[in-house]
Design an enzyme around this catalytic site. Structure first.
Site, short mmCIF file in Angstrom:
data_model
loop_
_atom_site.label_atom_id
_atom_site.label_comp_id
_atom_site.label_asym_id
_atom_site.label_seq_id
_atom_site.Cartn_x
_atom_site.Cartn_y
_atom_site.Cartn_z
N GLU A 95 -20.16 7.65 23.50
CA GLU A 95 -18.81 8.13 23.83
C GLU A 95 -18.74 9.65 23.63
O GLU A 95 -17.73 10.18 23.15
CB GLU A 95 -17.77 7.39 22.98
CG GLU A 95 -16.39 7.36 23.53
CD GLU A 95 -16.36 7.23 25.03
OE1 GLU A 95 -16.74 6.17 25.53
OE2 GLU A 95 -15.96 8.19 25.70
C1 LIG Z 1 -25.49 1.18 22.46
C2 LIG Z 1 -25.02 2.15 23.50
C3 LIG Z 1 -23.90 1.86 24.24
C4 LIG Z 1 -23.46 2.74 25.22
N1 LIG Z 1 -22.40 2.39 26.01
C5 LIG Z 1 -22.11 3.15 27.10
C6 LIG Z 1 -21.15 2.71 28.07
O1 LIG Z 1 -20.51 1.67 27.92
N2 LIG Z 1 -20.96 3.46 29.17
C7 LIG Z 1 -21.66 4.61 29.39
O2 LIG Z 1 -21.46 5.23 30.41
N3 LIG Z 1 -22.55 5.08 28.48
C8 LIG Z 1 -22.81 4.36 27.36
N4 LIG Z 1 -23.74 4.80 26.46
C9 LIG Z 1 -24.38 6.09 26.67
C10 LIG Z 1 -23.91 7.14 25.66
O3 LIG Z 1 -22.58 7.47 25.88
C11 LIG Z 1 -24.87 8.33 25.78
O4 LIG Z 1 -26.11 7.90 25.25
C12 LIG Z 1 -24.35 9.54 25.04
O5 LIG Z 1 -23.19 10.03 25.65
C13 LIG Z 1 -25.38 10.69 24.99
O6 LIG Z 1 -26.05 10.87 26.21
P1 LIG Z 1 -27.65 10.87 26.21
O7 LIG Z 1 -28.11 9.65 25.52
O8 LIG Z 1 -28.15 11.07 27.60
O9 LIG Z 1 -28.05 12.10 25.32
P2 LIG Z 1 -28.22 13.63 25.80
O10 LIG Z 1 -27.14 14.01 26.72
O11 LIG Z 1 -29.62 13.80 26.26
O12 LIG Z 1 -28.02 14.38 24.41
C14 LIG Z 1 -29.01 14.36 23.38
C15 LIG Z 1 -28.52 15.22 22.21
O13 LIG Z 1 -28.34 16.56 22.65
C16 LIG Z 1 -27.02 17.02 22.40
N5 LIG Z 1 -26.52 17.76 23.57
C17 LIG Z 1 -26.57 17.42 24.86
N6 LIG Z 1 -25.98 18.35 25.63
C18 LIG Z 1 -25.52 19.29 24.80
C19 LIG Z 1 -24.81 20.51 24.98
N7 LIG Z 1 -24.40 20.92 26.17
N8 LIG Z 1 -24.54 21.23 23.89
C20 LIG Z 1 -24.91 20.82 22.66
N9 LIG Z 1 -25.58 19.69 22.42
C21 LIG Z 1 -25.88 18.93 23.48
C22 LIG Z 1 -26.17 15.78 22.19
O14 LIG Z 1 -25.13 16.03 21.27
C23 LIG Z 1 -27.17 14.78 21.63
O15 LIG Z 1 -27.21 14.87 20.24
C24 LIG Z 1 -24.16 3.94 25.44
C25 LIG Z 1 -25.28 4.25 24.65
C26 LIG Z 1 -25.72 3.37 23.71
C27 LIG Z 1 -26.96 3.70 22.93
#
Ligand SMILES: Cc1cc2nc3c(=O)[nH]c(=O)nc-3n(C[C@H](O)[C@H](O)[C@H](O)COP(=O)(O)OP(=O)(O)OC[C@H]3O[C@@H](n4cnc5c(N)ncnc54)[C@H](O)[C@@H]3O)c2cc1C
Length: 578
Positions: free
Chosen positions: A437
């Site tokens: 989220e």
């Molecule tokens: C169990 C689970 C349930 C989920 N449920 C849903 C769902 O129902 N619907 C849905 O759409 N998604 C869902 N997600 C996805 C979740 O919302 C994303 O995993 C999350 O938003 C982070 O995206 P990412 O994993 O691609 O990480 P990334 O975007 O790759 O980020 C990795 C790290 O880098 C940091 N980061 C990234 N960009 C920046 C920036 N611009 N500035 C500073 N720091 C940054 C982030 O804070 C994070 O710590 C779910 C994930 C899990 C594991």
């Protein structure tokens, strides 16, 4: 076994003594039918559902997990009757619009009920929270026909919802999404592509699943300005509003996760799936934010619920487990040892959890009250305040929830690491809250960038002025004034310095969010100490307030000096040195 008891006494104290909701509700026409007795009854019924129905299947849901077979996803069998009771009790429509079958209760009350459900069984409540968020989004941005069709079904839990945003290459940066939407002649769209990590994207607890999917209409601009929002139902509703033919949306797999094992997290594939647009083309992300803001507060409440659940187990254990002797001599001379609770360090852990959990509960209600005021009075400041507080609610509550779970596990010593006791499940389950989220780092950027620097700190200053106008007990007057000055001083410094260094906001953001959280909690603790009754409950409240001021608030000084150190120490390390 993990046992959960809703903290009804604390909740009633916050409602009636701290927030004095009787006065507020009496003046709001939308809550004309609501009074203290009804609010108490709502809490009591929700508490029964949480402790007697949801909590008993928490560990089993985790142990059994979900099963995927050829696109069909089975939720843990033990969840089925519990989900049915959650749905049939009307709990998912508690704060929903009465015009479409909701109960129209204030969000402030809804926050308390949600906290109970998260605390009792996070894996199960994940199937409910998205229905609440989807309903809010459709109510705000959907057509009248969409509202009539979907809202009653979502409020009643007959249908559930999923929020389909994330793709392998598009996580935080949703502008990178590739899912496509092709306009059809009849005004609908055909959706194609894949999404990952979709909570409740497929499962067998509800008759139909309403996917809210973001996608790019052919020819739309790149980036976030070319995103549109669609309802993609698993079964296309027929002319009677009943689940009709199967749509081209299916689960390709489920994820195997660290925690929330009972919640189905799906890879979703869309093959020419029929989609119904919500809002205007290319304005989908703004519409989706209505749901995301709900879910952000909800994820904060997840952290809060986990903190409460963890505290209840650890406090009980610390009273029963006999190890060592109190530093000042035996407290339990008839036995071989004293209970863990005599040790100052064990007390530090329990009181830390308690100060964050009870402070967090008051904070979540503050956000709920701002949302109620914004919705029912249309007052723009209440909306600005809710916007300011939402990233803090998501990140600060979920971080403190995780911290609390780990502290409570520590109180159990080695037994906290053993599955049978359930403490490791609480840690695993709540670990997701700071990640999904919008990861907490991104919440901190939202706070500092969009909510503070963008208006030169205006909304924050007004909020601090409001807090500072409150009467608080004498012993907290000075530390609270210093806390406000510290927050305002560092905000002014950031407003002045940020234009000179583009890395400064990002380097300061997480510390700044924590500083804001601590400062607001300090104000809430001072007010709770002032409102606490003259009995054992009130005395414990005042003692926890003192613990917060003396043992936790001093962290604010360290955070302030870290913020003022600027971005150099973070950015000077060359990339090749990592
Ligand atoms: C169990 C689970 C349930 C989920 N449920 C849903 C769902 O129902 N619907 C849905 O759409 N998604 C869902 N997600 C996805 C979740 O919302 C994303 O995993 C999350 O938003 C982070 O995206 P990412 O994993 O691609 O990480 P990334 O975007 O790759 O980020 C990795 C790290 O880098 C940091 N980061 C990234 N960009 C920046 C920036 N611009 N500035 C500073 N720091 C940054 C982030 O804070 C994070 O710590 C779910 C994930 C899990 C594991």
């Amino acid at each position: 076994m993990l046992k959960y008891q809703a903290p009804q006494q604390d909740m009633e104290f916050l409602l009636f003594d701290l927030f004095q909701v009787n006065r507020e509700w009496a003046e709001a026409p939308a809550f004309a039918d609501l009074d203290a007795d009804l609010a108490r009854a709502v809490l009591s019924e929700a508490g029964k559902l949480a402790s007697a129905v949801m909590a008993p299947v928490n560990q089993e849901g985790d142990r059994v997990g979900c099963r995927w077979s050829d696109g069909v996803v089975e939720a843990p069998a033990a969840f089925k009757p519990a989900y049915r009771q959650l749905a049939e009790g009307g709990w998912l429509g508690l704060s929903g619009s009465p015009a479409h079958g909701g109960q129209g209760m204030p969000k402030l009350l809804g926050c308390l009920v949600e906290e109970m459900f998260w605390g009792a069984n996070t894996g199960l409540y994940l199937y409910g929270t998205l229905s609440v968020g989807a309903a809010i989004c459709i109510e705000a941005h959907g057509s009248d026909a969409q509202k009539r069709l979907y809202l009653p079904k979502l409020y009643s839990g007959e249908w559930s919802a999923a929020m389909d945003l994330t793709e392998p290459q598009a996580g935080t940066d949703l502008g990178l999404l590739r899912t496509r939407a092709a306009p059809a002649d009849d005004g609908t769209y055909r959706i194609s592509g894949s999404k990952i990590f979709i909570t409740s994207g497929e499962h067998d607890l509800s008759q139909n699943i309403v996917h809210l999917v973001i996608a790019r209409v052919e020819g739309a601009p790149k980036g976030t300005g070319g995103i549109s929002l669609f309802i993609v139902p698993k079964f296309i509703p027929d002319e009677n509003g009943l689940p009709g033919v199967r749509n081209g949306v299916a689960s390709g797999a489920i994820e195997h996760k660290m925690g929330v094992g009972g919640s189905a997290t799906n890879l979703m594939n869309y093959e020419d799936a029929v989609g119904y647009r919500v809002g205007e083309e290319n304005a989908g992300l703004a519409c989706m934010f209505t749901m995301m803001n709900h879910e952000r507060l909800a994820v904060g409440l997840q952290g809060l619920g986990a903190g409460e659940l963890a505290y209840q187990q650890a406090a009980e254990y610390a009273k029963e487990r006999l190890q060592g002797r109190a530093p000042g001599g035996p407290q339990n001379p008839d036995a071989e040892a004293d209970p863990l609770l005599v040790h100052p360090d064990v007390r530090r852990m329990l009181l830390t959890i308690r100060a964050y959990t009870e402070g967090g509960r008051a904070f979540a209600m503050l956000v709920g009250r701002s949302l109620d005021r914004a919705k029912h009075s249309g007052d723009p400041y209440s909306q600005a305040l809710a916007d300011l507080l939402t990233p803090i609610a998501k990140a600060y509550l979920s971080d403190r929830g995780f911290e609390s779970a780990v502290l409570a596990q520590q109180v159990f010593g080695g037994h906290g690491y053993i599955k049978e006791w359930g403490m490791e499940q609480i840690v695993r389950d709540v670990r997701i809250a700071p990640i999904y989220e919008g990861a907490n780092g991104v919440q901190a950027l939202d706070l500092i960038g969009r909510k503070v620097l963008r208006d030169g700190g205006g909304a924050l200053r007004r909020f601090v002025a409001e807090m500072a106008a409150d009467e608080v007990p004498k012993e907290y007057g000075e530390p609270l004034r210093s806390a406000f000055d510290r927050l305002l001083g560092v905000t002014d410094w950031l407003v002045a310095k940020a234009p000179e260094d583009p890395n400064l906001p990002g380097a300061a953001s997480t510390d700044y969010l924590e500083l804001a959280g601590l400062t607001i909690y300090a104000w809430l603790w001072a007010r709770m100490a002032a409102a606490a009754p003259d009995d054992a409950f009130g005395q414990a409240k005042r003692r926890t307030a003192r613990f917060f001021f003396q043992k936790l608030l001093p962290k604010a000084e360290a955070l302030t000096s870290s913020i003022r150190a600027g971005a150099g120490a973070v950015m000077d390390m060359p990339e090749q040195a990592f």
